[in-house]
Scaffold this active site. Structure first.
Site, PDB file in Angstrom:
ATOM      1  N   ARG A  85       0.719  -1.295   0.005  1.00 29.61           N
ATOM      2  CA  ARG A  85       0.055  -0.047   0.017  1.00 29.61           C
ATOM      3  C   ARG A  85       0.888   1.052  -0.007  1.00 29.61           C
ATOM      4  NH1 ARG A  85      -2.759   1.353   5.977  1.00 29.61           N
ATOM      5  NH2 ARG A  85      -0.930   0.941   7.128  1.00 29.61           N
ATOM      6  N   LYS A 104       2.329   6.844   0.598  1.00 30.81           N
ATOM      7  CA  LYS A 104       1.739   5.666   1.268  1.00 30.81           C
ATOM      8  C   LYS A 104      -0.016   5.815   0.922  1.00 30.81           C
ATOM      9  CE  LYS A 104       2.681   3.311   4.238  1.00 30.81           C
ATOM     10  NZ  LYS A 104       3.124   2.005   4.241  1.00 30.81           N
ATOM     11  N   ARG A 167       5.980   9.599   3.049  1.00 29.93           N
ATOM     12  CA  ARG A 167       6.908   9.319   4.223  1.00 29.93           C
ATOM     13  C   ARG A 167       8.385   9.355   3.685  1.00 29.93           C
ATOM     14  NH1 ARG A 167       6.111   3.279   6.699  1.00 29.93           N
ATOM     15  NH2 ARG A 167       6.858   2.791   4.433  1.00 29.93           N
ATOM     16  N   ARG A 174      14.474  -2.980   4.087  1.00 30.33           N
ATOM     17  CA  ARG A 174      14.199  -3.743   5.248  1.00 30.33           C
ATOM     18  C   ARG A 174      14.943  -5.055   5.341  1.00 30.33           C
ATOM     19  NH1 ARG A 174       8.326  -2.417   5.228  1.00 30.33           N
ATOM     20  NH2 ARG A 174       8.140  -0.831   3.578  1.00 30.33           N
ATOM     21  N   ASP A 245       9.805  -7.580   8.353  1.00 29.46           N
ATOM     22  CA  ASP A 245       9.678  -6.753   6.900  1.00 29.46           C
ATOM     23  C   ASP A 245       9.308  -5.344   7.599  1.00 29.46           C
ATOM     24  OD1 ASP A 245       7.394  -8.310   7.636  1.00 29.46           O
ATOM     25  OD2 ASP A 245       6.508  -6.636   6.705  1.00 29.46           O
TER      26      ASP A 245
END
Length: 483
Positions: A85, A104, A167, A174, A245
């Site tokens: 998303r 986002k 963001r 990650r 993650d």
């Protein structure tokens, strides 16, 4: 002006998918962060910022991408993860380093797993403000540049308004990216991603010999993770979903969901009502941080020798303990932790848990403790024998400090203990205002979060309840992953 580029495209094509956002309809730009605009050296006008945040991109901007990764969710490996998303708009190189911009709530991607790829206003407001709260508490965190509100309905537990936001983080890579490549068994691709992380996040490692560079990369990630979680514990922050993650290789707080700051101190507090077994309880965060680093280290066996793994993981324990004790020692007014004081800090937290004392207020009261007349302190903690014994022992420990001075100790406590804490009850009040189309409290709060240790006069005068422990029905609110 800083230019937006898409450096991640230098990596192999199967690392990502080309995507386009689903623009938010009838959206309003309800706030943006001037500090981040300055950090990124952006010259976008408000109209451009609104359009980008709403997902209305132009041909002048790089093609967005959704990253592929995997990860462990609640301890189980999930191979079907990726940006579900959100999408990477690109990155910007500044004098202080490189920053990713990530949109986002932008709609479905190939990794949405039957989800709608959207975000709701409630969760977006929470992430928009928590990044600021942590940043000004000196806890590394992703932050948000801008936030849009759309009346489009999005179904979660109920229908809610849609939101989109940008963001900003040092990287969106990650632990799960490396898990994915280890699962593929592609050593060449693993090297490429490791080199990309070194170049974009840890350029100081570039000059190291090839034999040392990747060992130091893993060690640096592990150390930064340990420092981060030690700071979480010291400020009473609970992440809620520490899946691998959701762990950034930059050591930043990342991927917010049902987070919370502690209210009454509960060692085993669980802020995520989906976490039925307490895997991500406050007390478990340090252990889960290590567990995630073990998973990452296992993936790094793709390119480094087994002999390096345990010494690196040992640095997690030593780094965490040192960082935590330094911060918690200062929180107790003890600027040089002695061996005997380590056990004292642990026993203090147990007693706070048993007494159901507000975590933040406790240290404010402690900063005003008068050793010769502790009566007002007893009125807060209780007149029990346990607290009287504790108080006598605390005074003894404080006097053991090489620089024992009640004024210095009091000031030290105050520098480590926020007066304005972004508790979930406060966030809920802001969300309810935003849902009514009133964004003023959101904007004010973003500004107030800049001075958590010395609250702004307007906050003190008009919202004194924000500086007090919450009412009983606002304490220890448990939230879902959709938060």
């Amino acid at each position: 002006m800083s230019e937006l580029q898409q450096s991640y495209r230098h990596l192999p094509k199967h690392f990502y998918s080309d995507v386009l956002p689903e623009p938010a309809i009838d959206s309003r730009l309800i706030d943006f962060n001037p500090d981040i605009i300055e950090t990124l050296n952006l010259t976008w006008d408000e109209k451009t910022l609104h359009e980008m945040t709403a997902g209305k991109l132009t041909s002048k901007q790089p093609q967005p991408i959704a990253q592929k990764y995997t990860g462990h969710q609640f301890g189980y490996y999930n191979p079907d993860l990726g940006d579900g998303r959100g999408m990477l708009l690109g990155d910007i190189q500044t004098d202080t380093g490189r920053y990713d911009l990530h949109l986002k709530g932008a709609g479905q991607t190939p990794y949405s797993r039957r989800g709608d790829g959207r975000a709701v206003l409630r969760s977006s407001v929470r992430e928009y403000l928590i990044g600021e709260a942590l940043h000004y508490l000196d806890v590394p965190s992703s932050r948000c540049l801008s936030l849009c509100h759309s009346p489009e309905p999005v179904r979660r537990e109920r229908f809610e308004d849609r939101a989109t936001y940008i963001r900003v983080a040092k990287t969106h890579i990650r632990f799960g990216h490396f898990e994915w490549l280890a699962e593929l068994g592609s050593r060449q691709d693993f090297y490429k991603l490791a080199d990309f992380v070194i170049e974009s996040v840890y350029p100081q490692l570039q000059s190291l010999p090839a034999g040392d560079k990747y060992v130091e990369l893993l060690k640096t990630i592990v150390e930064n993770t340990a420092k981060l979680i030690a700071k979480w514990q010291a400020v009473g922050f609970c992440h809620g979903v520490m899946n691998s993650d959701n762990m950034s290789v930059a050591g930043e707080t990342f991927d917010f969901g049902p987070f919370a700051f502690l209210d009454d101190f509960q060692i085993h507090y669980i802020c995520n009502h989906s976490d039925t077994e307490g895997r991500y309880a406050y007390s478990q965060q340090p252990n889960i941080g290590l567990w995630n680093c073990q998973v990452l280290a296992q993936a790094f066996l793709t390119i480094i020798d087994q002999k390096h793994i345990q010494p690196i993981l040992d640095t997690y324990v030593t780094t965490y303990n040192r960082t935590y004790l330094n911060h918690m020692g200062a929180k107790f007014g003890l600027d040089q932790i002695q061996e005997t004081q380590r056990e004292f800090i642990g026993n203090s937290l147990i007693l706070m848990d048993q007494s159901q004392i507000d975590f933040h207020q406790f240290f404010h009261k402690l900063s005003r403790l008068n050793p010769s007349n502790p009566e007002s302190f007893y009125q807060f903690v209780g007149h029990s024998k346990a607290w009287r014994n504790w108080c006598a022992e605390y005074i003894e420990h404080a006097q053991e400090n090489p620089h024992a001075d009640s004024l210095k100790q009091s000031n030290l406590i105050r520098t480590q203990t926020a007066k304005f804490v972004l508790r979930n009850g406060i966030l809920q009040r802001i969300i309810e205002q935003c849902e009514k189309g009133d964004y003023e409290l959101l904007k004010q709060t973003r500004e107030w979060l800049k001075t958590p240790f010395e609250p702004a006069g307007e906050l003190v005068e008009h919202f004194p309840e924000f500086l007090q422990p919450p009412a009983g029905n606002e304490k220890a609110i448990a939230l879902s992953c959709s938060s």
